[in-house]
Scaffold this motif. Structure first.
Motif, PDB file in Angstrom:
ATOM      1  N   LEU A 412       0.822  -1.215   0.000  1.00  0.00           N
ATOM      2  CA  LEU A 412       0.000   0.000   0.000  1.00  0.00           C
ATOM      3  C   LEU A 412       0.855   1.263   0.000  1.00  0.00           C
ATOM      4  N   GLU A 413       2.050   1.168  -0.600  1.00  0.00           N
ATOM      5  CA  GLU A 413       2.900   2.333  -0.773  1.00  0.00           C
ATOM      6  C   GLU A 413       2.337   3.198  -1.902  1.00  0.00           C
ATOM      7  N   THR A 414       2.058   4.455  -1.613  1.00  0.00           N
ATOM      8  CA  THR A 414       1.569   5.378  -2.627  1.00  0.00           C
ATOM      9  C   THR A 414       2.742   5.951  -3.397  1.00  0.00           C
ATOM     10  N   LEU A 415       2.733   5.752  -4.717  1.00  0.00           N
ATOM     11  CA  LEU A 415       3.836   6.220  -5.555  1.00  0.00           C
ATOM     12  C   LEU A 415       3.585   7.617  -6.093  1.00  0.00           C
ATOM     13  N   THR A 416       2.373   7.894  -6.530  1.00  0.00           N
ATOM     14  CA  THR A 416       2.017   9.227  -6.988  1.00  0.00           C
ATOM     15  C   THR A 416       0.503   9.352  -7.018  1.00  0.00           C
ATOM     16  N   THR A 417       0.017  10.555  -6.847  1.00  0.00           N
ATOM     17  CA  THR A 417      -1.415  10.848  -6.920  1.00  0.00           C
ATOM     18  C   THR A 417      -1.611  12.122  -7.725  1.00  0.00           C
ATOM     19  N   VAL A 418      -2.539  12.098  -8.684  1.00  0.00           N
ATOM     20  CA  VAL A 418      -2.858  13.299  -9.463  1.00  0.00           C
ATOM     21  C   VAL A 418      -4.374  13.446  -9.530  1.00  0.00           C
ATOM     22  N   ARG A 419      -4.810  14.681  -9.646  1.00  0.00           N
ATOM     23  CA  ARG A 419      -6.240  14.998  -9.782  1.00  0.00           C
ATOM     24  C   ARG A 419      -6.410  15.963 -10.941  1.00  0.00           C
ATOM     25  N   PHE A 420      -7.434  15.756 -11.738  1.00  0.00           N
ATOM     26  CA  PHE A 420      -7.720  16.658 -12.847  1.00  0.00           C
ATOM     27  C   PHE A 420      -9.187  16.518 -13.214  1.00  0.00           C
TER      28      PHE A 420
END
Length: 473
Positions: A412-420
């Motif tokens: 459950l390691e978060t590598l990247t998060t983007v929102r658009f």
């Protein structure tokens, strides 16, 4: 004389660190769902004996079934269940077999075309029958469905045997962790090369027709764009106000009547019609099983090997005014997210779309000369890493639909998060081939330390013993 054995010890121990344990192809029972709507679903279920029944129930023990489908013969059967209630959890399986561990799906809350917020998970590429905690972690995200973008297995089938195709699906279900994952929610699945045929297989593969037939027999799927038992399985469907376009980049690629095309003429015309209807949907998600980016590379097994067709599609998107497209992609064994800066191959620009490469589920890393990615890329070349993506669609009925993309690694390691939000298209950077591709380390830092330590022990220890033996003479 000791040093060579030390090197062998280093190699053997390093291999032990990296080994991927997979289930044998002993065969498991097929039990999965797909083609989900607000009132229906498609099932594929293995009956082990004659005169069993496939049950569908709102109870996890399959009691008080709302639908029962008696089967006269043993084998994998296809069932299409209709008349279900929206936003309701159903369980399915075979009487006397699956009461303790049934399949599960939850119907869509609203009919297609109505606003809906929901979650989708997606990825590609896992060793045949791999056992991994990553599959359970994906289940914990509780997506409405999972989008599998190819290389469900790596059996590289070279025959035209339906039985071998059936065995390949059974080999995946032989994995306990994958079997639980495949039963947990509906799947949308499109093959890539290793689960369609041999490595880099295309439409000239002589087993193509049998592979297509087996897809329809063993995979729960939405209605295909073409009709017939051996047609290419490309298709499209709508959930909420989002249109999903699932292309087959294998079984019609490089056909004699459409050389230098990974889509084939018929599928390409169908894809253009889908693009032309973009205004009918709040968002369009194109599922591509090949990497999109990269410098022109004729003959390669990715979109860069079909650069003219890629440019043609980009120009078509621009000419049609497509402004609400995103792409999910597999094949390259990496996580890579770009928000349109490096995906624009239209003449003069104007067709840059967000793209999310999600892989590998259970495989070693690879770059395939794709990228660069505006939001970074992640993976390890020689380490079996579980990676996948999650897409949250946020649609409150307004003019725009928003998307949250999150990339995860096992643990459950978060590598990247983007929102658009829509509109999604932009004028990207000129794709002149000078940009750096994704760079990928060999191992995670802790594994690098372990491998170096093993090598030092494996080589240094024997050398030390040899030196002491000489010193004592």
């Amino acid at each position: 004389m000791m040093a060579p054995s030390g090197r062998l010890l280093c190699a053997a121990m390093a291999s032990a660190v990296l080994v991927c344990l997979t289930a044998t192809a002993r065969g498991g029972r097929v039990l999965w769902s797909g083609a989900l709507t607000h009132d229906s679903a498609s099932l594929r279920v293995s009956c082990t004996t004659d005169n069993q029944a496939v049950l569908v129930s709102t109870n996890a023990d399959l009691s008080d079934a709302v639908a029962a489908f008696p089967q006269a013969k043993a084998g994998v059967v296809g069932v299409h269940v209709t008349g279900l209630e929206p936003d309701t959890t159903y369980y399915f399986g075979v009487n006397g077999l699956d009461e303790a561990a049934p399949g599960r799906f939850r119907t869509v809350a609203v009919p297609a075309g109505q606003p809906l917020s929901y979650r989708v998970a997606f990825a590609s590429c896992a060793f045949t029958g791999a056992e991994s905690p990553v599959f359970g972690e994906i289940v914990d995200h509780d997506p409405l469905f999972f989008m599998h973008m190819g290389d469900l297995h790596y059996l590289n089938i070279e025959s035209d045997s339906v039985e071998e195709r059936e065995a390949s699906y059974a080999a995946v279900f032989a994995s306990e962790s994958q079997s639980r994952w495949l039963r947990a929610f509906p799947f949308v699945y499109m093959w890539d090369d290793h689960d369609f045929g041999p490595n880099n297989a295309d439409g000239t593969f002589y087993g193509s027709a049998v592979a297509r037939f087996a897809y329809q027999k063993f995979v729960p799927h939405y209605p295909l764009a073409e009709t017939g038992d051996t047609v290419a399985p490309y298709h499209a469907f709508t959930v909420g106000r989002v249109r999903y376009i699932v292309t087959d980049l294998r079984s019609v690629s490089n056909m004699p009547d459409s050389s230098n095309s990974t889509l084939g003429w018929a599928q390409r015309e169908w894809l253009l019609r889908e693009f032309a209807a973009h205004a009918d949907y709040a968002l369009m998600v194109w599922v591509s099983t090949k990497p999109w980016m990269g410098e022109e590379d004729p003959g390669s097994d990715k979109w860069a090997g079909y650069a003219e067709e890629r440019r043609f599609l980009a120009n078509a998107m621009k000419a049609l005014g497509v402004d609400n497209l995103v792409v999910l992609a597999g094949d390259a064994h990496l996580i890579g997210v770009d928000l349109g800066m490096h995906t624009d191959f239209a003449d003069g620009g104007g067709a840059g779309f967000p793209i999310f490469h999600a892989a590998p589920l259970a495989q070693y890393g690879s770059v395939k000369d794709t990228g660069p990615f505006s939001e970074g890329c992640f993976g390890y070349r020689f380490f079996n890493t579980g990676q996948y993506g999650v897409m949250d669609v946020v649609d409150d009925g307004g003019e725009e639909v928003c998307v949250k993309w999150t990339a995860y690694r096992q643990g459950l390691e978060t590598l990247t998060t983007v929102r658009f939000c829509t509109p999604t298209m932009k004028v990207g950077l000129p794709q002149d081939g000078d940009a750096d591709i994704c760079s990928m380390p060999f191992f995670p830092p802790w594994a690098t330390f372990v491998v170096v330590l093993i090598c030092l022990i494996g080589i240094g220890g024997p050398l030390w013993l040899g030196w002491r033996a000489v010193a004592r003479r």
